[in-house]
Design a protein around this motif. Structure first.
Motif, PDB file in Angstrom:
ATOM      1  N   ILE A  22      -6.390   3.140  -3.702  1.00  0.00           N
ATOM      2  CA  ILE A  22      -5.715   2.056  -2.980  1.00  0.00           C
ATOM      3  C   ILE A  22      -6.646   1.292  -2.048  1.00  0.00           C
ATOM      4  CG2 ILE A  22      -3.439   3.122  -3.130  1.00  0.00           C
ATOM      5  CD1 ILE A  22      -3.780   3.989  -0.220  1.00  0.00           C
TER       6      ILE A  22
ATOM      7  N   ALA B  50      -7.342   6.451   7.080  1.00  0.00           N
ATOM      8  CA  ALA B  50      -6.219   5.501   7.089  1.00  0.00           C
ATOM      9  C   ALA B  50      -5.175   5.891   6.049  1.00  0.00           C
ATOM     10  CB  ALA B  50      -6.724   4.087   6.841  1.00  0.00           C
ATOM     11  N   CYS B  51      -5.648   6.356   4.894  1.00  0.00           N
ATOM     12  CA  CYS B  51      -4.729   6.792   3.834  1.00  0.00           C
ATOM     13  C   CYS B  51      -3.925   7.997   4.303  1.00  0.00           C
ATOM     14  CB  CYS B  51      -5.528   7.120   2.579  1.00  0.00           C
ATOM     15  SG  CYS B  51      -4.515   7.631   1.180  1.00  0.00           S
TER      16      CYS B  51
ATOM     17  N   ALA C 238      -7.125   7.613  -1.554  1.00  0.00           N
ATOM     18  CA  ALA C 238      -7.729   6.543  -0.758  1.00  0.00           C
ATOM     19  C   ALA C 238      -8.565   5.613  -1.629  1.00  0.00           C
ATOM     20  CB  ALA C 238      -8.580   7.135   0.362  1.00  0.00           C
TER      21      ALA C 238
ATOM     22  N   LEU D  22      -8.540   2.226   0.602  1.00  0.00           N
ATOM     23  CA  LEU D  22      -8.436   2.501   2.037  1.00  0.00           C
ATOM     24  C   LEU D  22      -9.428   3.610   2.392  1.00  0.00           C
ATOM     25  CD1 LEU D  22      -4.662   2.747   3.080  1.00  0.00           C
ATOM     26  CD2 LEU D  22      -6.307   1.032   3.802  1.00  0.00           C
ATOM     27  N   SER D  23      -9.733   3.727   3.665  1.00  0.00           N
ATOM     28  CA  SER D  23     -10.533   4.866   4.097  1.00  0.00           C
ATOM     29  C   SER D  23      -9.663   6.116   4.005  1.00  0.00           C
ATOM     30  CB  SER D  23     -11.023   4.664   5.529  1.00  0.00           C
ATOM     31  OG  SER D  23      -9.937   4.780   6.429  1.00  0.00           O
TER      32      SER D  23
ATOM     33  N   LEU E 256       0.825  -1.216   0.000  1.00  0.00           N
ATOM     34  CA  LEU E 256       0.000   0.000   0.000  1.00  0.00           C
ATOM     35  C   LEU E 256       0.857   1.263   0.000  1.00  0.00           C
ATOM     36  CD1 LEU E 256      -2.932  -0.959   2.402  1.00  0.00           C
ATOM     37  CD2 LEU E 256      -2.992  -0.715  -0.091  1.00  0.00           C
ATOM     38  N   ASP E 257       1.944   1.247   0.774  1.00  0.00           N
ATOM     39  CA  ASP E 257       2.860   2.390   0.768  1.00  0.00           C
ATOM     40  C   ASP E 257       3.398   2.631  -0.639  1.00  0.00           C
ATOM     41  OD1 ASP E 257       2.667   2.804   3.554  1.00  0.00           O
ATOM     42  OD2 ASP E 257       4.315   1.401   3.944  1.00  0.00           O
TER      43      ASP E 257
ATOM     44  N   ARG F  64      -1.163   7.022   6.722  1.00  0.00           N
ATOM     45  CA  ARG F  64      -0.015   6.440   6.013  1.00  0.00           C
ATOM     46  C   ARG F  64       0.795   7.526   5.312  1.00  0.00           C
ATOM     47  NH1 ARG F  64       0.606   1.069   4.323  1.00  0.00           N
ATOM     48  NH2 ARG F  64      -0.802  -0.347   5.389  1.00  0.00           N
TER      49      ARG F  64
END
Length: 164
Positions: A32, A38-39, A29, A34-35, A9-10, A42
């Motif tokens: 990828i 959360a994005c 987000a 993700l919420s 994901l990174d 990161r």
């Protein structure tokens, strides 16, 4: 140098940002899966760790009228005290030098120089570079055509880091 551990994901975040630095967190987000919160966590962690060094716009040299780009190999005399430090400070003052590297091989440095014309480049070399303390030898390679000019780290290499 400390290595940063990246997961898949990174790597996707970094690849998307390199392709479009203006992408919104919401779009990032979504890409990828993700919420947004959360994005963003990161993304902030990648910034804090220094993986994302900066954000910038890539300008078109041609559209702005910069017709000449050259790679200049520079060798210095070693008999001057603090020769490296003096040269390193001096090139920071020259806007034409858009990249500077200490290298192995026949020269000490490779400079990437950008100017609007051959005359400007010639003046730069003759009036400033040749006159810099300790300069012994200059060899210029003028760019005739760019075949590849990537900025950043290719996605394939990022993925290899994540697998390691």
């Amino acid at each position: 140098m400390q290595s940063i551990s990246l997961d898949t994901l990174d790597c996707k975040i970094l690849s998307l940002l390199q392709a479009n630095g203006r992408i919104s967190n919401l779009e990032l987000a979504e890409h990828i899966a993700l919420s947004p919160s959360a994005c963003l966590r990161r993304l902030r962690l990648l910034e804090e760790q220094g993986v994302i060094a900066r954000y910038q716009a890539c300008l078109s040299h041609e559209k702005l009228g910069f017709e000449l780009e050259a790679f200049v190999h520079v060798s210095l005399r070693h008999d001057l005290e603090s020769w490296h430090e003096k040269f390193a400070r001096t090139i920071q003052e020259w806007p034409e030098v858009v990249g500077a590297f200490v290298v192995t091989g026949e020269s000490h440095y490779v400079l990437r120089v950008l100017t609007p014309s051959l005359k400007h480049y010639s003046d730069f070399v003759l009036q400033r570079l040749y006159k810099a303390p300790g300069v012994m030898d200059i060899r210029s390679n003028i760019v005739l055509q760019k075949l590849k000019d990537e900025i950043g780290v290719p996605a394939e290499l990022l993925s290899a880091v994540a697998r390691a």
